[in-house]
Scaffold this motif. Structure first.
Motif, PDB file in Angstrom:
ATOM      1  N   ILE A   1      61.352 -14.928  -5.032  1.00  0.00           N
ATOM      2  CA  ILE A   1      61.401 -15.210  -3.592  1.00  0.00           C
ATOM      3  C   ILE A   1      62.773 -14.813  -3.029  1.00  0.00           C
ATOM      4  CG2 ILE A   1      61.526 -17.117  -1.910  1.00  0.00           C
ATOM      5  CD1 ILE A   1      59.322 -18.532  -3.544  1.00  0.00           C
ATOM      6  N   LEU A   2      63.830 -15.166  -3.771  1.00  0.00           N
ATOM      7  CA  LEU A   2      65.189 -14.853  -3.308  1.00  0.00           C
ATOM      8  C   LEU A   2      65.433 -13.345  -3.338  1.00  0.00           C
ATOM      9  CD1 LEU A   2      67.013 -17.808  -5.085  1.00  0.00           C
ATOM     10  CD2 LEU A   2      66.713 -17.542  -2.617  1.00  0.00           C
ATOM     11  N   GLN A   3      64.934 -12.695  -4.385  1.00  0.00           N
ATOM     12  CA  GLN A   3      65.096 -11.237  -4.486  1.00  0.00           C
ATOM     13  C   GLN A   3      64.399 -10.514  -3.337  1.00  0.00           C
ATOM     14  OE1 GLN A   3      63.636 -10.462  -8.429  1.00  0.00           O
ATOM     15  NE2 GLN A   3      65.534 -11.238  -9.374  1.00  0.00           N
ATOM     16  N   ALA A   4      63.295 -11.111  -2.870  1.00  0.00           N
ATOM     17  CA  ALA A   4      62.548 -10.497  -1.764  1.00  0.00           C
ATOM     18  C   ALA A   4      63.269 -10.718  -0.428  1.00  0.00           C
ATOM     19  CB  ALA A   4      61.132 -11.058  -1.718  1.00  0.00           C
ATOM     20  N   GLY A   5      64.399 -11.431  -0.474  1.00  0.00           N
ATOM     21  CA  GLY A   5      65.208 -11.610   0.730  1.00  0.00           C
ATOM     22  C   GLY A   5      64.890 -12.861   1.532  1.00  0.00           C
ATOM     23  N   HIS A   6      64.043 -13.735   0.983  1.00  0.00           N
ATOM     24  CA  HIS A   6      63.751 -14.999   1.678  1.00  0.00           C
ATOM     25  C   HIS A   6      64.881 -15.993   1.426  1.00  0.00           C
ATOM     26  CE1 HIS A   6      59.794 -13.498   2.549  1.00  0.00           C
ATOM     27  NE2 HIS A   6      59.496 -13.364   1.280  1.00  0.00           N
ATOM     28  N   GLU A   7      64.916 -16.977   2.303  1.00  0.00           N
ATOM     29  CA  GLU A   7      65.918 -18.033   2.156  1.00  0.00           C
ATOM     30  C   GLU A   7      65.180 -19.278   1.650  1.00  0.00           C
ATOM     31  OE1 GLU A   7      68.979 -20.211   5.188  1.00  0.00           O
ATOM     32  OE2 GLU A   7      67.999 -18.377   5.871  1.00  0.00           O
TER      33      GLU A   7
ATOM     34  N   MET B   1      61.936 -14.746   5.568  1.00  0.00           N
ATOM     35  CA  MET B   1      61.465 -16.067   5.975  1.00  0.00           C
ATOM     36  C   MET B   1      62.378 -17.135   5.397  1.00  0.00           C
ATOM     37  SD  MET B   1      57.378 -16.555   5.728  1.00  0.00           S
ATOM     38  CE  MET B   1      57.251 -16.125   3.991  1.00  0.00           C
ATOM     39  N   ARG B   2      62.455 -18.221   6.118  1.00  0.00           N
ATOM     40  CA  ARG B   2      63.159 -19.383   5.581  1.00  0.00           C
ATOM     41  C   ARG B   2      62.098 -20.355   5.066  1.00  0.00           C
ATOM     42  NH1 ARG B   2      67.559 -22.411   9.226  1.00  0.00           N
ATOM     43  NH2 ARG B   2      68.890 -20.662   8.641  1.00  0.00           N
ATOM     44  N   ILE B   3      62.094 -20.552   3.761  1.00  0.00           N
ATOM     45  CA  ILE B   3      61.015 -21.307   3.118  1.00  0.00           C
ATOM     46  C   ILE B   3      61.519 -22.672   2.648  1.00  0.00           C
ATOM     47  CG2 ILE B   3      59.305 -21.263   1.251  1.00  0.00           C
ATOM     48  CD1 ILE B   3      59.551 -18.196   1.256  1.00  0.00           C
ATOM     49  N   GLY B   4      60.825 -23.723   3.041  1.00  0.00           N
ATOM     50  CA  GLY B   4      61.122 -25.073   2.582  1.00  0.00           C
ATOM     51  C   GLY B   4      60.362 -25.335   1.292  1.00  0.00           C
TER      52      GLY B   4
ATOM     53  N   ILE C   1      51.439 -18.909  -5.798  1.00  0.00           N
ATOM     54  CA  ILE C   1      52.382 -19.151  -4.699  1.00  0.00           C
ATOM     55  C   ILE C   1      53.038 -17.833  -4.289  1.00  0.00           C
ATOM     56  CG2 ILE C   1      54.639 -20.194  -4.136  1.00  0.00           C
ATOM     57  CD1 ILE C   1      53.749 -22.679  -5.761  1.00  0.00           C
ATOM     58  N   ILE C   2      53.503 -17.081  -5.281  1.00  0.00           N
ATOM     59  CA  ILE C   2      54.174 -15.803  -5.004  1.00  0.00           C
ATOM     60  C   ILE C   2      53.214 -14.844  -4.290  1.00  0.00           C
ATOM     61  CG2 ILE C   2      55.256 -13.783  -6.108  1.00  0.00           C
ATOM     62  CD1 ILE C   2      56.921 -16.460  -6.014  1.00  0.00           C
ATOM     63  N   LYS C   3      51.981 -14.796  -4.775  1.00  0.00           N
ATOM     64  CA  LYS C   3      50.974 -13.914  -4.160  1.00  0.00           C
ATOM     65  C   LYS C   3      50.782 -14.274  -2.688  1.00  0.00           C
ATOM     66  CE  LYS C   3      47.951 -13.400  -7.767  1.00  0.00           C
ATOM     67  NZ  LYS C   3      46.672 -13.821  -8.342  1.00  0.00           N
ATOM     68  N   GLU C   4      50.649 -15.573  -2.411  1.00  0.00           N
ATOM     69  CA  GLU C   4      50.426 -16.036  -1.035  1.00  0.00           C
ATOM     70  C   GLU C   4      51.622 -15.706  -0.143  1.00  0.00           C
ATOM     71  OE1 GLU C   4      47.816 -17.282   0.484  1.00  0.00           O
ATOM     72  OE2 GLU C   4      46.547 -17.363  -1.299  1.00  0.00           O
ATOM     73  N   ILE C   5      52.812 -15.886  -0.652  1.00  0.00           N
ATOM     74  CA  ILE C   5      54.011 -15.608   0.147  1.00  0.00           C
ATOM     75  C   ILE C   5      54.104 -14.119   0.453  1.00  0.00           C
ATOM     76  CG2 ILE C   5      56.560 -15.568   0.104  1.00  0.00           C
ATOM     77  CD1 ILE C   5      56.433 -18.271  -1.329  1.00  0.00           C
ATOM     78  N   GLU C   6      53.836 -13.292  -0.559  1.00  0.00           N
ATOM     79  CA  GLU C   6      53.889 -11.842  -0.344  1.00  0.00           C
ATOM     80  C   GLU C   6      52.859 -11.424   0.685  1.00  0.00           C
ATOM     81  OE1 GLU C   6      53.733 -10.248  -4.321  1.00  0.00           O
ATOM     82  OE2 GLU C   6      55.880 -10.655  -4.640  1.00  0.00           O
ATOM     83  N   CYS C   7      51.675 -11.990   0.573  1.00  0.00           N
ATOM     84  CA  CYS C   7      50.590 -11.677   1.495  1.00  0.00           C
ATOM     85  C   CYS C   7      50.956 -12.107   2.915  1.00  0.00           C
ATOM     86  CB  CYS C   7      49.344 -12.417   1.011  1.00  0.00           C
ATOM     87  SG  CYS C   7      47.857 -11.790   1.731  1.00  0.00           S
ATOM     88  N   PHE C   8      51.481 -13.301   3.047  1.00  0.00           N
ATOM     89  CA  PHE C   8      51.863 -13.840   4.372  1.00  0.00           C
ATOM     90  C   PHE C   8      52.986 -13.003   4.988  1.00  0.00           C
ATOM     91  CE2 PHE C   8      54.128 -16.646   7.287  1.00  0.00           C
ATOM     92  CZ  PHE C   8      53.083 -17.189   8.024  1.00  0.00           C
ATOM     93  N   SER C   9      53.961 -12.601   4.173  1.00  0.00           N
ATOM     94  CA  SER C   9      55.097 -11.816   4.688  1.00  0.00           C
ATOM     95  C   SER C   9      54.623 -10.478   5.234  1.00  0.00           C
ATOM     96  CB  SER C   9      56.104 -11.538   3.575  1.00  0.00           C
ATOM     97  OG  SER C   9      56.416 -12.718   2.900  1.00  0.00           O
ATOM     98  N   ILE C  10      53.634  -9.886   4.567  1.00  0.00           N
ATOM     99  CA  ILE C  10      53.120  -8.578   4.987  1.00  0.00           C
ATOM    100  C   ILE C  10      52.366  -8.710   6.314  1.00  0.00           C
ATOM    101  CG2 ILE C  10      51.412  -6.777   4.419  1.00  0.00           C
ATOM    102  CD1 ILE C  10      52.238  -7.356   1.419  1.00  0.00           C
ATOM    103  N   HIS C  11      51.585  -9.779   6.456  1.00  0.00           N
ATOM    104  CA  HIS C  11      50.695  -9.917   7.618  1.00  0.00           C
ATOM    105  C   HIS C  11      51.337 -10.628   8.805  1.00  0.00           C
ATOM    106  CE1 HIS C  11      47.423  -8.099   5.491  1.00  0.00           C
ATOM    107  NE2 HIS C  11      47.609  -8.928   4.485  1.00  0.00           N
ATOM    108  N   SER C  12      52.573 -11.058   8.674  1.00  0.00           N
ATOM    109  CA  SER C  12      53.157 -11.767   9.822  1.00  0.00           C
ATOM    110  C   SER C  12      54.326 -10.971  10.423  1.00  0.00           C
ATOM    111  CB  SER C  12      53.617 -13.161   9.411  1.00  0.00           C
ATOM    112  OG  SER C  12      54.583 -13.087   8.418  1.00  0.00           O
TER     113      SER C  12
END
Ligand SMILES: [Mg+2]
Length: 186
Positions: A77-83, A1-4, A175-186
């Protein structure tokens, strides 16, 4: 994901530091910012406070500490491959102070967009950001209305009912928990 990601109040713990300086300058003792508009809290004209900020910008952008867990969270976030694309209402003239601060605290960065007075929504669209982290309710609402989910980092000045697609987080761990959760479900 590209995260602002916003900077002040999200990555930089700017407001407590600024509150101290403003209390000294205005001879007040305000401990809680109940409104994001600091000139209203201090009951002074906008231009007056703006002048104080312009005059002392280098110092004011240097003194805040990073938000607790921000650096670790950003690295994760960066390690997980997000921008990560930072989107700040600071102006382009303030770039050098911002970069100095990022370097001082080892905050990872590649792209920083300085919007100044312009709407963050335009940048969100132009840069095709898929997710956003913000602390200002007005921005959170506008970005979420453009269809982009927002994580709102909790603060005294952003209380109240949340718009659709806005999730309140109480820490960078959240924040990290929410991003991980969102990445899995989207
Ligand atoms: Mg902010």
């Amino acid at each position: 994901m590209r995260i602002g990601i916003d900077i002040d109040g999200v990555v930089s713990d700017s407001y407590p530091a600024w509150l101290g300086e403003l209390n000294r300058h205005y001879g007040k003792n305000i401990t809680v910012l109940e409104d994001y508009e600091m000139h209203l809290v201090f009951d002074v004209p906008y231009d007056d406070m703006n002048h104080f900020f312009v005059k002392n910008v280098e110092h004011l952008f240097d003194i805040p500490r990073p938000m607790k867990g921000a650096r670790e969270g950003l690295e994760r976030i960066l390690q997980a491959g997000h921008e990560v694309v930072y989107v700040t209402a600071r102006s382009q003239d303030e770039e050098k102070y911002t970069l100095n601060w990022m370097k001082k605290y080892g905050i990872p960065y590649e792209q920083i967009l300085f919007t100044g007075e312009k709407s963050k929504v335009d940048y969100v669209k132009q840069w095709k950001l898929e997710f956003f982290i913000e602390d200002y309710m007005v921005n959170a609402q506008a970005i979420s209305e453009a269809g982009v989910p927002v994580l709102l980092l909790n603060a005294s000045y952003n209380q109240g009912k949340l718009p659709e697609r806005v999730t309140r987080c109480h820490s960078w761990q959240d924040i990290i928990k929410e991003i991980e959760c969102f990445s899995i479900h989207s």
